[in-house]
Design a protein around this motif. Structure first.
Motif, short mmCIF file in Angstrom:
data_model
loop_
_atom_site.label_atom_id
_atom_site.label_comp_id
_atom_site.label_asym_id
_atom_site.label_seq_id
_atom_site.Cartn_x
_atom_site.Cartn_y
_atom_site.Cartn_z
N HIS A 145 0.84 -1.20 0.00
CA HIS A 145 0.00 0.00 0.00
C HIS A 145 0.87 1.25 0.00
N GLY A 146 1.91 1.26 0.82
CA GLY A 146 2.82 2.40 0.87
C GLY A 146 3.48 2.65 -0.47
N ILE A 147 3.89 1.58 -1.14
CA ILE A 147 4.51 1.73 -2.46
C ILE A 147 3.50 2.28 -3.46
N ALA A 148 2.30 1.71 -3.48
CA ALA A 148 1.27 2.18 -4.41
C ALA A 148 0.91 3.64 -4.14
N MET A 149 0.90 4.03 -2.87
CA MET A 149 0.62 5.41 -2.53
C MET A 149 1.73 6.34 -3.02
N GLN A 150 2.97 5.88 -2.92
CA GLN A 150 4.07 6.69 -3.43
C GLN A 150 3.92 6.93 -4.92
N ILE A 151 3.58 5.89 -5.66
CA ILE A 151 3.45 6.00 -7.12
C ILE A 151 2.30 6.92 -7.50
N THR A 152 1.14 6.70 -6.91
CA THR A 152 -0.02 7.52 -7.26
C THR A 152 0.13 8.96 -6.75
N SER A 153 0.87 9.14 -5.67
CA SER A 153 1.06 10.49 -5.15
C SER A 153 1.96 11.32 -6.06
N VAL A 154 2.93 10.69 -6.71
CA VAL A 154 3.75 11.40 -7.69
C VAL A 154 2.85 11.94 -8.81
N ILE A 155 1.93 11.10 -9.26
CA ILE A 155 0.98 11.52 -10.29
C ILE A 155 0.11 12.66 -9.77
N PHE A 156 -0.34 12.54 -8.52
CA PHE A 156 -1.19 13.56 -7.93
C PHE A 156 -0.48 14.91 -7.87
N MET A 157 0.85 14.91 -7.72
CA MET A 157 1.58 16.16 -7.66
C MET A 157 1.43 16.96 -8.95
N ILE A 158 1.27 16.29 -10.08
CA ILE A 158 1.04 16.99 -11.34
C ILE A 158 -0.29 17.72 -11.28
N HIS A 159 -1.32 17.01 -10.84
CA HIS A 159 -2.64 17.64 -10.72
C HIS A 159 -2.64 18.75 -9.67
N LEU A 160 -1.89 18.55 -8.59
CA LEU A 160 -1.82 19.57 -7.55
C LEU A 160 -1.16 20.85 -8.07
N GLY A 161 -0.12 20.69 -8.89
CA GLY A 161 0.51 21.86 -9.50
C GLY A 161 -0.46 22.63 -10.38
N LEU A 162 -1.24 21.90 -11.19
CA LEU A 162 -2.26 22.56 -12.02
C LEU A 162 -3.34 23.19 -11.14
N SER A 163 -3.68 22.55 -10.03
CA SER A 163 -4.67 23.11 -9.12
C SER A 163 -4.18 24.42 -8.51
N ASN A 164 -2.89 24.49 -8.18
CA ASN A 164 -2.34 25.75 -7.67
C ASN A 164 -2.41 26.85 -8.72
N VAL A 165 -2.14 26.48 -9.97
CA VAL A 165 -2.28 27.46 -11.05
C VAL A 165 -3.74 27.92 -11.15
N ALA A 166 -4.67 26.97 -11.03
CA ALA A 166 -6.08 27.32 -11.07
C ALA A 166 -6.42 28.32 -9.96
N THR A 167 -5.84 28.11 -8.77
CA THR A 167 -6.09 29.03 -7.66
C THR A 167 -5.56 30.42 -7.95
N VAL A 168 -4.32 30.49 -8.46
CA VAL A 168 -3.71 31.79 -8.76
C VAL A 168 -4.47 32.51 -9.86
N ARG A 169 -4.74 31.81 -10.97
CA ARG A 169 -5.42 32.43 -12.10
C ARG A 169 -6.86 32.83 -11.74
N ALA A 170 -7.54 31.95 -11.01
CA ALA A 170 -8.89 32.29 -10.57
C ALA A 170 -8.87 33.45 -9.58
N GLY A 171 -7.86 33.48 -8.71
CA GLY A 171 -7.73 34.59 -7.77
C GLY A 171 -7.51 35.91 -8.47
N GLN A 172 -6.70 35.90 -9.52
CA GLN A 172 -6.47 37.12 -10.29
C GLN A 172 -7.76 37.57 -10.98
N ALA A 173 -8.46 36.62 -11.61
CA ALA A 173 -9.71 36.96 -12.29
C ALA A 173 -10.76 37.44 -11.29
#
Length: 460
Positions: free
Chosen positions: A274-302
């Motif tokens: 489970h820990g290994i699978a979480m590590q793998i999927t969490s790396v993928i989640f970091m990509i989505h989290l980065g885009l989510s942060n961009v969404a926050t910044v861009r939405a905040g500006q708008a």
């Protein structure tokens, strides 16, 4: 008034801001990723202990990060309208809130041994996990302050420095791990405690470097000038926006933490898989989290400009990019599970084949929730950008805990599906959250902002 951007221009802006943020999130997670790989090569027992102790640290860390993430849309909105004093005030009080939260939660980590015993974990694993947290837990204070500074810099679109500092932290963590986990070059062999020392040292070093950079590169904001002076009004605004974000984070991470506890009931090998699978999927989640942060910044500006058209168009672009990443990673998880899981295990480990077999099933279940996980994290980022955090908190709590956790237990234990059943329960909670948060954004938050940008106005 600003001219309407094309979708291509939105995509360029999103990627220009997002790629360094994605890189920094992946690099940040690479610290934990490195710990898991090195401890997995050291022993499966050490890996299981780090999974347990690291999960508790991350639950508290991600809850405290709510105040840091509140800083991001507030700074983005203030910067967009030229309200420079507000940038300083909310960032400084974000640091204050993080310090107060750290002091309140530190005793939980220092006394974690008794908590793990009450959770029904194996005594040896619980003892090792407590040893890890007695050291690594001290790093929650600098780690949360780093998050505030990263949010401040991201809102100002100064993401390159965040990436480089995080990459340096990865290298430093790997080097200290190599010396202290295995005892190379005359250093003591400390195993899981060596990994904890590395994590603590890296968090302190990261804060020092980012703090110096902020102090020297943005003198107009004077973040650390008269830092000791309280600002009750700004602290109240950060708290009101941040605590629902923190509880939303807690609800989601708690969902995965509960899965770790349930996997621990199945035994050490399922927990390690489970820990290994979480590590793998969490790396993928970091990509989505980065885009989510961009969404926050861009939405905040708008949101600061009152530009509903830019808000909607930008949201469509971010959601489309995140969906494309999700589809690609689904294929990766289904086609290469053995290779991915095997990276975390020594070739001669006697438990290697069994851990890989369990991990293969977990990654197949993880592939099923890639799209819904991407949808819910982007929706959260957009809602935070328009400073809508309380209703999303309720949606998250109900989706993850009234649905996700019970379904995980039912499928995993009542229906006897074991680890895959627990992970399918996670998917159900994420799916429900994704649907309702997207509905919340499109039907409520977007309608509060007119289609055309208004004149710039001062915030706060």
């Amino acid at each position: 008034m600003q001219p309407r951007l094309t979708y291509r221009q939105h995509a360029r802006a999103v990627l220009g801001l997002g790629l360094p943020l994605i890189g920094s999130h992946v690099a940040q997670f690479a610290i934990t990723f490195t710990d898991a790989i090195m401890l997995g090569w050291y022993s499966v027992e050490a890996l299981a202990a780090e999974v347990l102790g690291g999960t508790m640290f991350f639950v508290l860390f991600i809850m405290g990060s709510g105040f840091a993430w509140a800083v991001m849309p507030m700074v983005a909105s203030a910067q967009a309208t030229g309200a420079i004093p507000q940038v300083r005030r909310v960032t400084r009080m974000g640091l204050w809130a993080s310090i107060l939260f750290s002091l309140a939660t530190l005793p939980l980590m220092l006394g974690s041994g008794a908590l793990f015993d009450r959770m029904g974990q194996e005594p040896a694993t619980a003892a090792l996990a407590a040893d890890y947290l007695e050291i690594a837990g001290l790093g929650i204070l600098p780690a949360l302050m780093v998050m505030v500074l990263k949010s401040y810099l991201a809102a100002l679109e100064r993401t390159a420095v965040v990436l480089w500092v995080t990459l340096g932290a990865v290298a430093l963590n790997a080097a200290i791990n190599y010396l202290l986990i295995f005892g190379h070059f005359g250093f003591p062999e400390l195993g899981v405690q060596g990994a904890a020392i590395a994590s603590l040292g890296v968090n302190i070093a990261s804060f020092v470097v980012l703090g110096v950079y902020v102090h020297r590169s943005a003198p107009e904001h004077a973040i650390f000038q008269r830092f000791w002076r309280p600002d009750p009004e700004a602290l109240g605004r950060v708290f009101r926006l941040g605590w629902p974000i923190g509880l939303t984070n807690l609800a989601e991470v708690g969902l995965f933490a509960s899965a770790s506890v349930m996997m621990g009931w199945l035994g050490t090998l399922p927990l390690a898989a489970h820990g290994i699978a979480m590590q793998i999927t969490s790396v993928i989640f970091m990509i989505h989290l980065g885009l989510s942060n961009v969404a926050t910044v861009r939405a905040g500006q708008a949101h600061g400009r009152g530009d509903g058209t830019a808000l909607r168009d930008g949201a469509r672009v971010v959601l489309g990019l995140s969906a494309a990443v999700a589809l690609a990673t689904m294929a990766l998880l289904l086609l290469l599970p053995d290779l991915l899981v095997g990276l975390f295990l020594a070739p001669d480990d006697p438990d290697r084949a069994e851990v890989i077999a369990i991990g293969r099933q977990l990654l197949a279940a993880a592939a099923l929730f890639q799209l819904v996980d991407a949808a819910q994290v982007q929706a959260l980022g957009l809602l935070r950008g328009v400073q809508d955090t309380r209703v999303p908190m309720v949606i998250a709590a109900l989706s993850y805990w009234a649905v996700g956790v019970p379904v995980s237990y039912l499928l995993g234990f009542t229906f006897g599906l074991g680890g895959p059943g627990i992970w399918l329960g996670l998917a159900s909670g994420l799916a429900l959250a994704g649907v309702f948060m997207l509905v919340r954004f499109w039907r409520w938050s977007v309608r509060q902002i007119p289609s055309q940008p208004s004149s710039l106005r001062q915030q706060g």
